[in-house]
Design a protein around this motif. Sequence first.
Motif, PDB file in Angstrom:
ATOM      1  N   LEU A 169      12.518  21.181 -26.822  1.00 22.98           N
ATOM      2  CA  LEU A 169      12.623  20.177 -27.880  1.00 22.98           C
ATOM      3  C   LEU A 169      13.074  20.900 -29.135  1.00 22.98           C
ATOM      4  O   LEU A 169      13.089  22.132 -29.199  1.00 22.98           O
ATOM      5  N   ALA A 170      13.453  20.131 -30.143  1.00 21.77           N
ATOM      6  CA  ALA A 170      13.910  20.737 -31.391  1.00 21.77           C
ATOM      7  C   ALA A 170      13.459  19.874 -32.555  1.00 21.77           C
ATOM      8  O   ALA A 170      13.339  18.654 -32.419  1.00 21.77           O
ATOM      9  N   PRO A 171      13.185  20.488 -33.725  1.00 23.68           N
ATOM     10  CA  PRO A 171      12.823  19.697 -34.897  1.00 23.68           C
ATOM     11  C   PRO A 171      14.015  18.895 -35.401  1.00 23.68           C
ATOM     12  O   PRO A 171      15.168  19.224 -35.113  1.00 23.68           O
ATOM     13  N   GLY A 172      13.706  17.840 -36.113  1.00 24.23           N
ATOM     14  CA  GLY A 172      14.773  17.032 -36.703  1.00 24.23           C
ATOM     15  C   GLY A 172      15.344  16.011 -35.752  1.00 24.23           C
ATOM     16  O   GLY A 172      16.303  15.312 -36.087  1.00 24.23           O
ATOM     17  N   LYS A 195      15.287  26.136 -32.198  1.00 19.38           N
ATOM     18  CA  LYS A 195      15.748  25.932 -33.577  1.00 19.38           C
ATOM     19  C   LYS A 195      14.552  25.868 -34.526  1.00 19.38           C
ATOM     20  O   LYS A 195      14.495  25.058 -35.446  1.00 19.38           O
ATOM     21  N   ALA A 196      13.587  26.762 -34.249  1.00 17.33           N
ATOM     22  CA  ALA A 196      12.325  26.752 -34.979  1.00 17.33           C
ATOM     23  C   ALA A 196      12.462  27.224 -36.420  1.00 17.33           C
ATOM     24  O   ALA A 196      11.476  27.221 -37.168  1.00 17.33           O
ATOM     25  N   GLY A 200      10.649  21.170 -40.348  1.00 20.04           N
ATOM     26  CA  GLY A 200      10.044  20.237 -39.408  1.00 20.04           C
ATOM     27  C   GLY A 200       9.570  20.867 -38.126  1.00 20.04           C
ATOM     28  O   GLY A 200       9.000  20.173 -37.265  1.00 20.04           O
ATOM     29  N   ALA A 201       9.771  22.166 -37.965  1.00 17.29           N
ATOM     30  CA  ALA A 201       9.358  22.829 -36.722  1.00 17.29           C
ATOM     31  C   ALA A 201       7.845  22.763 -36.544  1.00 17.29           C
ATOM     32  O   ALA A 201       7.347  22.493 -35.447  1.00 17.29           O
ATOM     33  N   ASP A 202       7.102  23.006 -37.645  1.00 21.28           N
ATOM     34  CA  ASP A 202       5.644  22.967 -37.545  1.00 21.28           C
ATOM     35  C   ASP A 202       5.166  21.582 -37.133  1.00 21.28           C
ATOM     36  O   ASP A 202       4.252  21.443 -36.315  1.00 21.28           O
ATOM     37  N   GLN A 203       5.794  20.552 -37.702  1.00 22.79           N
ATOM     38  CA  GLN A 203       5.402  19.184 -37.362  1.00 22.79           C
ATOM     39  C   GLN A 203       5.726  18.871 -35.909  1.00 22.79           C
ATOM     40  O   GLN A 203       4.953  18.193 -35.218  1.00 22.79           O
ATOM     41  N   GLN A 225      -0.215  24.212 -20.723  1.00 26.96           N
ATOM     42  CA  GLN A 225       1.174  24.508 -21.060  1.00 26.96           C
ATOM     43  C   GLN A 225       1.266  25.133 -22.448  1.00 26.96           C
ATOM     44  O   GLN A 225       0.845  24.522 -23.430  1.00 26.96           O
ATOM     45  N   PRO A 226       1.812  26.357 -22.547  1.00 31.19           N
ATOM     46  CA  PRO A 226       1.995  26.973 -23.862  1.00 31.19           C
ATOM     47  C   PRO A 226       3.179  26.345 -24.596  1.00 31.19           C
ATOM     48  O   PRO A 226       4.092  25.790 -23.967  1.00 31.19           O
ATOM     49  N   VAL A 227       3.158  26.429 -25.911  1.00 29.05           N
ATOM     50  CA  VAL A 227       4.270  25.972 -26.745  1.00 29.05           C
ATOM     51  C   VAL A 227       4.855  27.208 -27.429  1.00 29.05           C
ATOM     52  O   VAL A 227       4.171  27.888 -28.208  1.00 29.05           O
TER      53      VAL A 227
END
Length: 316
Positions: A169-172, A195-196, A200-203, A225-227
């Motif tokens: 997944l990607a932020p934004g 694209k961390a 918005g990556a933290d969100q 599952q790790p992130v």
Amino acid sequence: MSTDVAELVEQARDGQARAVARLISLVEDDSPHLRSVAAALSPLTGRARVLGLTGPPGVGKSTSTSMLVSAFRDRGLRVGVLAIDPSSPFSGGALLGDRIRMHSHTVDPGVYIRSMATRGALGGLATATSQAVRVLDAAGFDVVLIETVGVGQSEVDIVALADTTVVLLAPGMGDGIQAAKAGILEVADVFVVNKADRDGADQTVRDLKHAMSLGRRELGPSWRQPVVRTVASAGEGVDELVAALESHHEWLVSHGELATRRVRRAEREIEAIAVTALRARLGSVHGGEALSRLAKRVAAGETDPYAAADLLTGTL
């Protein structure tokens, strides 16, 4: 030109890319030699680790795949890549060329990259993907990476084929988590927020962890599952991602889950081959006439579709 399957398999085992390509082409083209190919490959398979990468369009799957190829090559492993692309509506071939996007690896003899067209198949995979995995496995590749087309609710077949499924997944991307909720969360073994470095990556990580807490699977042995955060274009986070993949592989082995998944994969292969054979019989002259005759009876209300199906299968 005659096809010497045993010679092709031997050449593939010796690392000849042309022989690997020829074998995969035989699989894709449903060659008359396909049964001979399968019989020759079967005793040589079961060693490669199969990793699937999937996620919504635009999250950087190809870039992430390329990053993983580099990481595995740095560790001395041979890597095969099957990049599943949408089909051209005109030629039926792959519409996108992942070999172009991963051009830096094309001159490496330890890497083999193949773009495969879906040819209309649902599920995010090409129908010949499972057999192509067998080719790469038998050819001695240590890792096989499968990059799927953009996924949605119905396109999660990768979980039936891969030992480990990575969902990116990607932020934004406002609907990114929503898309994952539609079916991807249940199949992921490792999550990657690519694209961390973007706002918005933290969100996105928080939203993902929240979604996981609401729909966590409790089927079989428990794996959390790790992130992992990555910036694939810069190679950032690759060590953390490889470590997560290694941890999952160790967990699969220690819990007996790797064998279970591979048996399930074989079940799907057998089922797909059997269904294809049945459809071919339906399309034969006899089957086609019977189907048409029964369809007219159902349309006229003379019988119901279940009874007609029983009659039809009784003729096969």
